[in-house]
Design a protein around this motif. Structure first.
Motif, PDB file in Angstrom:
ATOM      1  N   ARG A 287      44.196  43.135  42.930  1.00  0.00           N
ATOM      2  CA  ARG A 287      44.555  42.083  43.887  1.00  0.00           C
ATOM      3  C   ARG A 287      43.746  42.227  45.172  1.00  0.00           C
ATOM      4  NH1 ARG A 287      49.531  43.381  44.837  1.00  0.00           N
ATOM      5  NH2 ARG A 287      50.382  42.339  42.986  1.00  0.00           N
ATOM      6  N   ALA A 288      43.544  43.474  45.604  1.00  0.00           N
ATOM      7  CA  ALA A 288      42.733  43.692  46.801  1.00  0.00           C
ATOM      8  C   ALA A 288      41.286  43.279  46.576  1.00  0.00           C
ATOM      9  CB  ALA A 288      42.792  45.161  47.194  1.00  0.00           C
ATOM     10  N   GLY A 289      40.845  43.287  45.323  1.00  0.00           N
ATOM     11  CA  GLY A 289      39.490  42.850  45.022  1.00  0.00           C
ATOM     12  C   GLY A 289      39.331  41.347  44.989  1.00  0.00           C
ATOM     13  N   GLY A 290      40.422  40.613  45.147  1.00  0.00           N
ATOM     14  CA  GLY A 290      40.317  39.154  45.234  1.00  0.00           C
ATOM     15  C   GLY A 290      41.001  38.401  44.126  1.00  0.00           C
ATOM     16  N   LEU A 291      41.440  39.034  43.061  1.00  0.00           N
ATOM     17  CA  LEU A 291      42.097  38.335  41.959  1.00  0.00           C
ATOM     18  C   LEU A 291      43.564  38.124  42.291  1.00  0.00           C
ATOM     19  CD1 LEU A 291      41.751  37.269  39.014  1.00  0.00           C
ATOM     20  CD2 LEU A 291      42.628  39.493  38.251  1.00  0.00           C
ATOM     21  N   PRO A 292      44.055  36.881  42.290  1.00  0.00           N
ATOM     22  CA  PRO A 292      45.467  36.619  42.588  1.00  0.00           C
ATOM     23  C   PRO A 292      46.352  36.996  41.393  1.00  0.00           C
ATOM     24  CG  PRO A 292      44.332  34.559  42.127  1.00  0.00           C
ATOM     25  CD  PRO A 292      43.284  35.623  42.119  1.00  0.00           C
ATOM     26  N   VAL A 293      46.737  38.235  41.301  1.00  0.00           N
ATOM     27  CA  VAL A 293      47.494  38.737  40.166  1.00  0.00           C
ATOM     28  C   VAL A 293      48.858  39.203  40.630  1.00  0.00           C
ATOM     29  CG1 VAL A 293      46.396  40.998  40.431  1.00  0.00           C
ATOM     30  CG2 VAL A 293      47.540  40.438  38.292  1.00  0.00           C
ATOM     31  N   THR A 294      49.877  38.923  39.832  1.00  0.00           N
ATOM     32  CA  THR A 294      51.248  39.360  40.114  1.00  0.00           C
ATOM     33  C   THR A 294      51.740  40.229  38.970  1.00  0.00           C
ATOM     34  OG1 THR A 294      52.180  37.373  39.077  1.00  0.00           O
ATOM     35  CG2 THR A 294      51.767  37.297  41.459  1.00  0.00           C
ATOM     36  N   LEU A 295      52.670  41.127  39.284  1.00  0.00           N
ATOM     37  CA  LEU A 295      53.259  42.036  38.300  1.00  0.00           C
ATOM     38  C   LEU A 295      54.749  41.743  38.193  1.00  0.00           C
ATOM     39  CD1 LEU A 295      53.226  44.511  36.419  1.00  0.00           C
ATOM     40  CD2 LEU A 295      53.566  45.943  38.448  1.00  0.00           C
ATOM     41  N   GLU A 296      55.218  41.576  36.957  1.00  0.00           N
ATOM     42  CA  GLU A 296      56.628  41.321  36.692  1.00  0.00           C
ATOM     43  C   GLU A 296      57.138  42.364  35.705  1.00  0.00           C
ATOM     44  OE1 GLU A 296      59.564  37.821  34.860  1.00  0.00           O
ATOM     45  OE2 GLU A 296      57.411  37.486  35.078  1.00  0.00           O
ATOM     46  N   ALA A 327      37.163  34.320  33.244  1.00  0.00           N
ATOM     47  CA  ALA A 327      37.857  33.203  33.885  1.00  0.00           C
ATOM     48  C   ALA A 327      37.505  33.064  35.358  1.00  0.00           C
ATOM     49  CB  ALA A 327      39.367  33.369  33.727  1.00  0.00           C
ATOM     50  N   GLY A 328      37.053  34.117  35.979  1.00  0.00           N
ATOM     51  CA  GLY A 328      36.691  34.043  37.387  1.00  0.00           C
ATOM     52  C   GLY A 328      37.666  34.785  38.264  1.00  0.00           C
ATOM     53  N   VAL A 329      37.173  35.229  39.420  1.00  0.00           N
ATOM     54  CA  VAL A 329      37.962  36.071  40.279  1.00  0.00           C
ATOM     55  C   VAL A 329      39.071  35.301  40.991  1.00  0.00           C
ATOM     56  CG1 VAL A 329      36.555  35.777  42.355  1.00  0.00           C
ATOM     57  CG2 VAL A 329      37.705  37.955  41.964  1.00  0.00           C
ATOM     58  N   ALA A 330      39.010  33.968  40.973  1.00  0.00           N
ATOM     59  CA  ALA A 330      40.035  33.173  41.654  1.00  0.00           C
ATOM     60  C   ALA A 330      41.120  32.678  40.709  1.00  0.00           C
ATOM     61  CB  ALA A 330      39.377  31.987  42.366  1.00  0.00           C
ATOM     62  N   THR A 331      41.162  33.152  39.470  1.00  0.00           N
ATOM     63  CA  THR A 331      42.110  32.658  38.482  1.00  0.00           C
ATOM     64  C   THR A 331      43.466  33.332  38.647  1.00  0.00           C
ATOM     65  OG1 THR A 331      40.290  32.356  36.918  1.00  0.00           O
ATOM     66  CG2 THR A 331      42.526  32.335  36.021  1.00  0.00           C
ATOM     67  N   PRO A 332      44.536  32.575  38.867  1.00  0.00           N
ATOM     68  CA  PRO A 332      45.869  33.189  38.942  1.00  0.00           C
ATOM     69  C   PRO A 332      46.230  33.893  37.632  1.00  0.00           C
ATOM     70  CG  PRO A 332      45.901  30.944  39.792  1.00  0.00           C
ATOM     71  CD  PRO A 332      44.577  31.119  39.135  1.00  0.00           C
ATOM     72  N   THR A 333      46.766  35.085  37.758  1.00  0.00           N
ATOM     73  CA  THR A 333      47.041  35.933  36.593  1.00  0.00           C
ATOM     74  C   THR A 333      48.401  36.594  36.749  1.00  0.00           C
ATOM     75  OG1 THR A 333      44.669  36.381  36.404  1.00  0.00           O
ATOM     76  CG2 THR A 333      46.139  37.809  35.162  1.00  0.00           C
TER      77      THR A 333
END
Length: 403
Positions: A287-296, A327-333
Protein backbone atom coordinates in the motif's frame (compact mmCIF):
# COMPACT_ATOMS: atom_id res chain seq x y z
CA UNK A 1 46.96 -67.51 18.27
CA UNK A 2 44.24 -66.97 15.65
CA UNK A 3 41.08 -65.30 16.90
CA UNK A 4 37.54 -66.05 15.75
CA UNK A 5 37.39 -62.76 13.87
CA UNK A 6 40.64 -63.51 12.04
CA UNK A 7 39.44 -66.99 11.10
CA UNK A 8 36.17 -65.54 9.83
CA UNK A 9 38.04 -62.95 7.79
CA UNK A 10 40.23 -65.63 6.28
CA UNK A 11 37.16 -67.72 5.46
CA UNK A 12 35.44 -64.72 3.88
CA UNK A 13 38.49 -64.07 1.73
CA UNK A 14 38.58 -67.71 0.65
CA UNK A 15 34.88 -67.70 -0.28
CA UNK A 16 35.33 -64.45 -2.20
CA UNK A 17 38.33 -65.92 -4.06
CA UNK A 18 36.31 -69.00 -5.02
CA UNK A 19 33.44 -66.80 -6.21
CA UNK A 20 35.75 -64.70 -8.37
CA UNK A 21 37.75 -67.64 -9.79
CA UNK A 22 35.42 -70.68 -9.89
CA UNK A 23 37.36 -72.45 -12.63
CA UNK A 24 40.58 -72.40 -10.61
CA UNK A 25 38.74 -73.65 -7.53
CA UNK A 26 37.18 -76.50 -9.52
CA UNK A 27 40.57 -77.43 -10.95
CA UNK A 28 41.95 -77.70 -7.41
CA UNK A 29 38.93 -79.79 -6.39
CA UNK A 30 39.44 -82.08 -9.41
CA UNK A 31 43.06 -82.62 -8.39
CA UNK A 32 42.02 -83.52 -4.84
CA UNK A 33 39.35 -85.94 -6.11
CA UNK A 34 41.87 -87.56 -8.44
CA UNK A 35 44.39 -87.89 -5.61
CA UNK A 36 41.86 -89.55 -3.28
CA UNK A 37 40.66 -91.91 -6.03
CA UNK A 38 44.23 -92.84 -6.95
CA UNK A 39 44.91 -93.55 -3.29
CA UNK A 40 41.93 -95.88 -3.13
CA UNK A 41 43.12 -97.64 -6.29
CA UNK A 42 46.53 -98.38 -4.77
CA UNK A 43 45.70 -99.24 -1.13
CA UNK A 44 43.72 -102.42 -1.70
CA UNK A 45 40.23 -101.10 -2.54
CA UNK A 46 40.77 -102.34 -6.11
CA UNK A 47 41.91 -105.86 -7.01
CA UNK A 48 45.42 -106.18 -8.39
CA UNK A 49 44.07 -107.39 -11.73
CA UNK A 50 41.93 -104.26 -12.11
CA UNK A 51 44.40 -101.77 -10.66
CA UNK A 52 45.52 -100.31 -13.97
CA UNK A 53 41.91 -99.83 -15.03
CA UNK A 54 41.21 -98.32 -11.61
CA UNK A 55 44.04 -95.80 -11.96
CA UNK A 56 42.82 -94.78 -15.42
CA UNK A 57 39.23 -94.40 -14.18
CA UNK A 58 40.41 -92.34 -11.18
CA UNK A 59 42.03 -89.79 -13.52
CA UNK A 60 39.35 -89.79 -16.25
CA UNK A 61 36.40 -89.44 -13.86
CA UNK A 62 38.11 -86.58 -11.99
CA UNK A 63 38.57 -84.46 -15.13
CA UNK A 64 34.86 -83.47 -15.57
CA UNK A 65 34.94 -81.92 -12.09
CA UNK A 66 36.79 -78.96 -13.65
CA UNK A 67 33.69 -77.93 -15.68
CA UNK A 68 31.02 -79.01 -13.21
CA UNK A 69 29.63 -75.43 -12.88
CA UNK A 70 29.73 -74.40 -16.53
CA UNK A 71 27.89 -77.42 -17.95
CA UNK A 72 26.44 -79.35 -14.99
CA UNK A 73 23.77 -81.30 -16.88
CA UNK A 74 25.88 -82.55 -19.83
CA UNK A 75 28.73 -83.42 -17.47
CA UNK A 76 26.39 -85.34 -15.16
CA UNK A 77 24.85 -87.30 -18.05
CA UNK A 78 28.27 -88.17 -19.47
CA UNK A 79 29.65 -89.24 -16.09
CA UNK A 80 26.55 -91.34 -15.36
CA UNK A 81 26.83 -93.19 -18.70
CA UNK A 82 30.59 -93.68 -18.29
CA UNK A 83 30.14 -94.94 -14.71
CA UNK A 84 27.49 -97.47 -15.81
CA UNK A 85 29.76 -98.76 -18.59
CA UNK A 86 32.74 -98.99 -16.22
CA UNK A 87 30.79 -100.92 -13.57
CA UNK A 88 29.37 -103.31 -16.15
CA UNK A 89 32.69 -103.99 -17.86
CA UNK A 90 35.12 -103.75 -14.93
CA UNK A 91 33.10 -104.09 -11.68
CA UNK A 92 36.25 -103.97 -9.59
CA UNK A 93 36.92 -100.26 -10.29
CA UNK A 94 33.76 -99.05 -8.49
CA UNK A 95 35.79 -97.70 -5.56
CA UNK A 96 37.74 -95.29 -7.82
CA UNK A 97 34.66 -93.66 -9.37
CA UNK A 98 32.52 -93.25 -6.25
CA UNK A 99 33.91 -89.86 -5.16
CA UNK A 100 33.85 -88.21 -8.66
CA UNK A 101 30.28 -89.42 -9.21
CA UNK A 102 29.15 -88.02 -5.84
CA UNK A 103 30.82 -84.65 -6.55
CA UNK A 104 29.25 -84.42 -10.02
CA UNK A 105 25.87 -85.47 -8.61
CA UNK A 106 26.09 -82.76 -5.96
CA UNK A 107 27.07 -80.20 -8.61
CA UNK A 108 24.15 -80.93 -10.92
CA UNK A 109 21.70 -80.63 -8.02
CA UNK A 110 23.17 -77.23 -7.07
CA UNK A 111 23.81 -75.70 -10.50
CA UNK A 112 21.53 -77.65 -12.81
CA UNK A 113 17.79 -77.24 -13.49
CA UNK A 114 15.37 -77.84 -10.64
CA UNK A 115 14.07 -81.13 -12.01
CA UNK A 116 17.64 -82.50 -12.08
CA UNK A 117 17.65 -82.93 -8.27
CA UNK A 118 15.18 -85.85 -7.95
CA UNK A 119 16.55 -87.46 -11.13
CA UNK A 120 20.10 -87.25 -9.76
CA UNK A 121 18.99 -88.81 -6.47
CA UNK A 122 17.36 -91.70 -8.33
CA UNK A 123 20.46 -92.24 -10.48
CA UNK A 124 22.76 -92.18 -7.44
CA UNK A 125 20.55 -94.68 -5.59
CA UNK A 126 20.54 -96.90 -8.66
CA UNK A 127 24.31 -96.54 -8.96
CA UNK A 128 24.69 -97.62 -5.32
CA UNK A 129 22.51 -100.68 -5.80
CA UNK A 130 23.93 -101.73 -9.19
CA UNK A 131 27.36 -102.94 -7.92
CA UNK A 132 25.58 -105.03 -5.31
CA UNK A 133 23.37 -106.61 -7.98
CA UNK A 134 26.41 -107.38 -10.10
CA UNK A 135 28.14 -109.13 -7.17
CA UNK A 136 25.20 -111.22 -6.00
CA UNK A 137 26.65 -114.26 -7.67
CA UNK A 138 30.02 -113.89 -5.98
CA UNK A 139 30.86 -116.18 -2.99
CA UNK A 140 29.83 -114.63 0.35
CA UNK A 141 28.20 -111.66 -1.29
CA UNK A 142 24.63 -112.48 -0.24
CA UNK A 143 25.03 -111.57 3.45
CA UNK A 144 26.50 -108.11 2.70
CA UNK A 145 24.35 -107.28 -0.32
CA UNK A 146 21.55 -105.63 1.66
CA UNK A 147 23.97 -103.51 3.74
CA UNK A 148 25.87 -102.34 0.66
CA UNK A 149 22.68 -101.49 -1.18
CA UNK A 150 21.41 -99.52 1.82
CA UNK A 151 24.71 -97.63 2.13
CA UNK A 152 24.71 -96.80 -1.61
CA UNK A 153 21.13 -95.55 -1.48
CA UNK A 154 21.88 -93.52 1.65
CA UNK A 155 24.83 -91.82 -0.06
CA UNK A 156 22.59 -90.87 -2.99
CA UNK A 157 19.94 -89.32 -0.73
CA UNK A 158 22.55 -87.44 1.33
CA UNK A 159 24.14 -85.95 -1.78
CA UNK A 160 20.71 -84.85 -3.02
CA UNK A 161 19.82 -83.22 0.29
CA UNK A 162 23.15 -81.43 0.58
CA UNK A 163 22.86 -80.18 -2.99
CA UNK A 164 19.28 -78.99 -2.44
CA UNK A 165 20.31 -77.08 0.68
CA UNK A 166 23.22 -75.46 -1.12
CA UNK A 167 20.98 -74.58 -4.06
CA UNK A 168 18.48 -72.92 -1.73
CA UNK A 169 21.30 -71.01 -0.03
CA UNK A 170 22.65 -69.71 -3.34
CA UNK A 171 19.16 -68.67 -4.45
CA UNK A 172 18.68 -66.86 -1.16
CA UNK A 173 21.99 -65.03 -1.57
CA UNK A 174 21.01 -64.02 -5.13
CA UNK A 175 17.67 -62.73 -3.89
CA UNK A 176 19.38 -60.74 -1.14
CA UNK A 177 21.80 -59.24 -3.64
CA UNK A 178 18.95 -58.32 -5.97
CA UNK A 179 17.04 -56.81 -3.07
CA UNK A 180 20.11 -54.82 -2.04
CA UNK A 181 20.51 -53.62 -5.62
CA UNK A 182 16.87 -52.55 -5.77
CA UNK A 183 17.15 -50.80 -2.41
CA UNK A 184 20.26 -48.96 -3.57
CA UNK A 185 18.53 -47.96 -6.77
CA UNK A 186 15.50 -46.85 -4.78
CA UNK A 187 17.72 -44.79 -2.49
CA UNK A 188 19.37 -43.12 -5.47
CA UNK A 189 15.96 -42.40 -6.98
CA UNK A 190 14.78 -40.96 -3.66
CA UNK A 191 17.83 -38.71 -3.46
CA UNK A 192 17.22 -37.64 -7.05
CA UNK A 193 13.60 -36.77 -6.26
CA UNK A 194 14.65 -34.90 -3.14
CA UNK A 195 17.12 -32.86 -5.19
CA UNK A 196 14.43 -32.07 -7.74
CA UNK A 197 12.01 -31.06 -4.99
CA UNK A 198 14.67 -28.85 -3.42
CA UNK A 199 15.41 -27.21 -6.77
CA UNK A 200 11.69 -26.56 -7.24
CA UNK A 201 11.42 -25.07 -3.74
CA UNK A 202 14.42 -22.78 -4.30
CA UNK A 203 13.00 -21.73 -7.67
CA UNK A 204 9.68 -20.81 -6.08
CA UNK A 205 11.37 -18.88 -3.28
CA UNK A 206 13.64 -16.91 -5.62
CA UNK A 207 10.75 -16.17 -7.98
CA UNK A 208 8.52 -14.94 -5.17
CA UNK A 209 11.19 -12.81 -3.50
CA UNK A 210 12.77 -11.30 -6.59
CA UNK A 211 9.57 -10.99 -8.60
CA UNK A 212 7.65 -9.25 -5.83
CA UNK A 213 10.51 -6.95 -4.87
CA UNK A 214 11.36 -5.90 -8.41
CA UNK A 215 7.73 -5.34 -9.33
CA UNK A 216 7.27 -3.11 -6.28
CA UNK A 217 10.47 -1.22 -6.95
CA UNK A 218 9.57 -0.67 -10.61
CA UNK A 219 6.07 0.53 -9.70
CA UNK A 220 7.38 2.93 -7.06
CA UNK A 221 10.12 4.18 -9.38
CA UNK A 222 7.55 4.96 -12.10
CA UNK A 223 5.39 6.80 -9.57
CA UNK A 224 8.36 8.66 -8.12
CA UNK A 225 9.44 9.82 -11.57
CA UNK A 226 6.12 11.58 -12.11
CA UNK A 227 5.94 12.83 -8.51
CA UNK A 228 9.42 14.40 -8.69
CA UNK A 229 8.19 17.17 -10.98
CA UNK A 230 5.15 18.10 -8.84
CA UNK A 231 6.00 17.06 -5.27
CA UNK A 232 9.70 16.61 -4.47
CA UNK A 233 8.87 15.54 -0.93
CA UNK A 234 6.69 12.74 -2.27
CA UNK A 235 9.55 11.66 -4.51
CA UNK A 236 11.82 11.46 -1.49
CA UNK A 237 9.27 9.21 0.24
CA UNK A 238 9.06 7.00 -2.83
CA UNK A 239 12.83 6.66 -2.95
CA UNK A 240 12.78 5.66 0.71
CA UNK A 241 10.18 3.00 -0.08
CA UNK A 242 12.35 1.69 -2.92
CA UNK A 243 15.32 1.47 -0.57
CA UNK A 244 13.22 -0.38 2.03
CA UNK A 245 11.91 -2.83 -0.57
CA UNK A 246 15.45 -3.48 -1.78
CA UNK A 247 16.73 -4.08 1.73
CA UNK A 248 13.83 -6.47 2.46
CA UNK A 249 14.53 -8.42 -0.72
CA UNK A 250 18.23 -8.56 0.08
CA UNK A 251 17.45 -9.85 3.57
CA UNK A 252 15.14 -12.54 2.17
CA UNK A 253 17.76 -13.65 -0.35
CA UNK A 254 20.41 -13.81 2.37
CA UNK A 255 18.08 -15.86 4.58
CA UNK A 256 17.42 -18.26 1.69
CA UNK A 257 21.13 -18.63 0.95
CA UNK A 258 21.73 -19.19 4.66
CA UNK A 259 19.38 -22.17 4.69
CA UNK A 260 21.20 -23.58 1.67
CA UNK A 261 24.58 -23.30 3.40
CA UNK A 262 23.29 -24.82 6.65
CA UNK A 263 23.46 -28.56 5.99
CA UNK A 264 22.00 -29.29 9.44
CA UNK A 265 18.81 -27.28 8.92
CA UNK A 266 15.97 -29.78 9.17
CA UNK A 267 13.24 -27.31 8.15
CA UNK A 268 14.48 -24.64 5.77
CA UNK A 269 10.99 -23.19 5.55
CA UNK A 270 10.53 -22.66 9.25
CA UNK A 271 13.23 -20.74 11.06
CA UNK A 272 13.40 -17.34 9.36
CA UNK A 273 10.65 -17.65 6.74
CA UNK A 274 7.67 -15.25 6.84
CA UNK A 275 4.32 -16.54 8.16
CA UNK A 276 0.67 -15.60 8.06
CA UNK A 277 1.34 -13.06 10.82
CA UNK A 278 3.50 -11.08 8.37
CA UNK A 279 0.69 -10.65 5.84
CA UNK A 280 -0.56 -7.32 7.36
CA UNK A 281 2.97 -5.87 7.11
CA UNK A 282 3.21 -7.08 3.51
CA UNK A 283 -0.10 -5.44 2.63
CA UNK A 284 0.99 -2.22 4.32
CA UNK A 285 4.28 -2.25 2.41
CA UNK A 286 2.51 -2.70 -0.92
CA UNK A 287 0.00 0.00 0.00
CA UNK A 288 2.87 2.36 0.77
CA UNK A 289 4.19 1.62 -2.72
CA UNK A 290 1.02 3.07 -4.23
CA UNK A 291 -1.32 0.09 -4.70
CA UNK A 292 -4.73 0.73 -3.07
CA UNK A 293 -5.01 -2.63 -1.31
CA UNK A 294 -7.13 -3.56 1.71
CA UNK A 295 -6.90 -6.57 4.03
CA UNK A 296 -9.97 -8.35 5.39
CA UNK A 297 -9.74 -11.10 8.01
CA UNK A 298 -12.82 -13.14 8.94
CA UNK A 299 -13.18 -15.94 11.45
CA UNK A 300 -10.81 -16.81 14.25
CA UNK A 301 -7.12 -17.02 13.33
CA UNK A 302 -5.27 -20.02 14.68
CA UNK A 303 -1.68 -21.25 14.72
CA UNK A 304 -0.36 -22.73 11.49
CA UNK A 305 2.57 -24.95 10.66
CA UNK A 306 5.60 -23.13 9.31
CA UNK A 307 5.11 -24.49 5.80
CA UNK A 308 1.42 -23.53 5.71
CA UNK A 309 2.13 -20.04 7.05
CA UNK A 310 4.82 -19.52 4.42
CA UNK A 311 2.41 -20.69 1.71
CA UNK A 312 -0.19 -18.11 2.81
CA UNK A 313 2.39 -15.32 2.78
CA UNK A 314 3.80 -16.27 -0.64
CA UNK A 315 0.33 -16.57 -2.20
CA UNK A 316 -0.60 -13.08 -1.04
CA UNK A 317 2.79 -11.75 -2.14
CA UNK A 318 2.54 -13.31 -5.60
CA UNK A 319 -1.08 -12.22 -6.02
CA UNK A 320 -0.24 -8.59 -5.24
CA UNK A 321 2.81 -8.77 -7.51
CA UNK A 322 0.62 -9.94 -10.39
CA UNK A 323 -1.79 -7.07 -9.78
CA UNK A 324 1.05 -4.55 -10.02
CA UNK A 325 2.49 -6.22 -13.13
CA UNK A 326 -0.69 -6.87 -15.11
CA UNK A 327 -3.43 -4.57 -13.82
CA UNK A 328 -1.46 -1.50 -12.82
CA UNK A 329 -0.39 0.14 -9.62
CA UNK A 330 -3.64 2.13 -9.33
CA UNK A 331 -5.95 -0.92 -9.37
CA UNK A 332 -8.06 -1.36 -6.20
CA UNK A 333 -7.29 -4.73 -4.65
CA UNK A 334 -8.66 -6.77 -1.75
CA UNK A 335 -6.83 -9.45 0.23
CA UNK A 336 -9.06 -11.80 2.23
CA UNK A 337 -8.13 -14.35 4.91
CA UNK A 338 -11.24 -16.37 5.76
CA UNK A 339 -10.72 -18.68 8.76
CA UNK A 340 -13.17 -21.56 9.04
CA UNK A 341 -13.00 -25.36 8.70
CA UNK A 342 -10.31 -24.48 6.19
CA UNK A 343 -8.35 -21.33 5.46
CA UNK A 344 -9.30 -19.49 2.28
CA UNK A 345 -6.80 -16.95 0.97
CA UNK A 346 -8.01 -14.67 -1.82
CA UNK A 347 -6.47 -11.79 -3.76
CA UNK A 348 -9.00 -9.94 -5.95
CA UNK A 349 -8.49 -6.81 -8.01
CA UNK A 350 -10.92 -4.55 -9.88
CA UNK A 351 -9.00 -4.40 -13.10
CA UNK A 352 -10.52 -4.29 -16.60
CA UNK A 353 -13.15 -6.84 -17.61
CA UNK A 354 -12.06 -9.90 -19.58
CA UNK A 355 -9.02 -12.16 -19.52
CA UNK A 356 -5.60 -10.65 -19.20
CA UNK A 357 -3.01 -11.41 -21.84
CA UNK A 358 -0.59 -12.71 -19.22
CA UNK A 359 -3.29 -14.64 -17.37
CA UNK A 360 -4.36 -16.84 -20.24
CA UNK A 361 -1.46 -19.11 -19.50
CA UNK A 362 0.07 -20.23 -16.24
CA UNK A 363 3.27 -18.33 -15.63
CA UNK A 364 5.83 -19.37 -13.08
CA UNK A 365 3.98 -17.44 -10.39
CA UNK A 366 0.70 -19.35 -10.75
CA UNK A 367 2.58 -22.63 -11.12
CA UNK A 368 4.53 -21.90 -7.95
CA UNK A 369 1.36 -21.00 -6.02
CA UNK A 370 -0.35 -24.17 -7.21
CA UNK A 371 2.65 -26.27 -6.17
CA UNK A 372 2.76 -24.62 -2.75
CA UNK A 373 -0.94 -25.26 -2.20
CA UNK A 374 -0.63 -28.88 -3.31
CA UNK A 375 2.29 -29.50 -0.94
CA UNK A 376 0.05 -28.39 1.96
CA UNK A 377 -2.87 -30.52 0.78
CA UNK A 378 -4.80 -27.54 -0.62
CA UNK A 379 -6.01 -26.28 -3.99
CA UNK A 380 -5.78 -23.12 -6.08
CA UNK A 381 -8.27 -21.38 -8.38
CA UNK A 382 -7.22 -18.46 -10.55
CA UNK A 383 -8.97 -16.63 -13.35
CA UNK A 384 -10.77 -13.53 -14.56
CA UNK A 385 -13.84 -12.39 -12.61
CA UNK A 386 -17.18 -11.98 -14.43
CA UNK A 387 -17.59 -8.43 -13.10
CA UNK A 388 -14.06 -7.43 -14.06
CA UNK A 389 -10.63 -7.95 -12.61
CA UNK A 390 -8.76 -11.08 -11.64
CA UNK A 391 -8.93 -13.35 -8.60
CA UNK A 392 -6.63 -15.89 -7.02
CA UNK A 393 -8.16 -18.14 -4.37
CA UNK A 394 -6.34 -20.80 -2.37
CA UNK A 395 -7.96 -23.22 0.07
CA UNK A 396 -5.74 -24.81 2.70
CA UNK A 397 -6.81 -27.48 5.20
CA UNK A 398 -6.39 -26.70 8.89
CA UNK A 399 -5.21 -29.14 11.56
CA UNK A 400 -7.98 -31.35 12.93
CA UNK A 401 -8.93 -30.36 16.46
CA UNK A 402 -7.22 -26.95 16.25
CA UNK A 403 -8.87 -24.31 18.41
Amino acid sequence: MTTVGERRTWLDRAVEAVRRHPLVADAVLAALVAAVSLGWATDGHVARADRVAGLVCAVLFALPVVVRRRAPLPVAVGVAVAAAIAMLTVPGVSATIVLPVLVIGYSVVVHGPRWAGPVTAAVLVLGGVLPVVLRLGAPGAGSAAGVLALVGALFGVIVWLLGALRRAQLRSVEQLRERARLLEEGRRQEVRLELLAERSRISREVHDIVGHSLSGIIAQADGGRFAAARDPQRAVEVLGGIADAGRDALGDIRALLGTLRDSHADDPDGATAPTVDDVPALVAQVRAGGLPVTLEVTGTPRPLAAGTGLTVYRVVQEGLTNVVKHAGVATPTRVTLAWGPELEVAVRDDGPRGPRPAATRDGYGLVGMRERAALQGGSLEAGSRPDGGFAVRVRLPLPVGAP
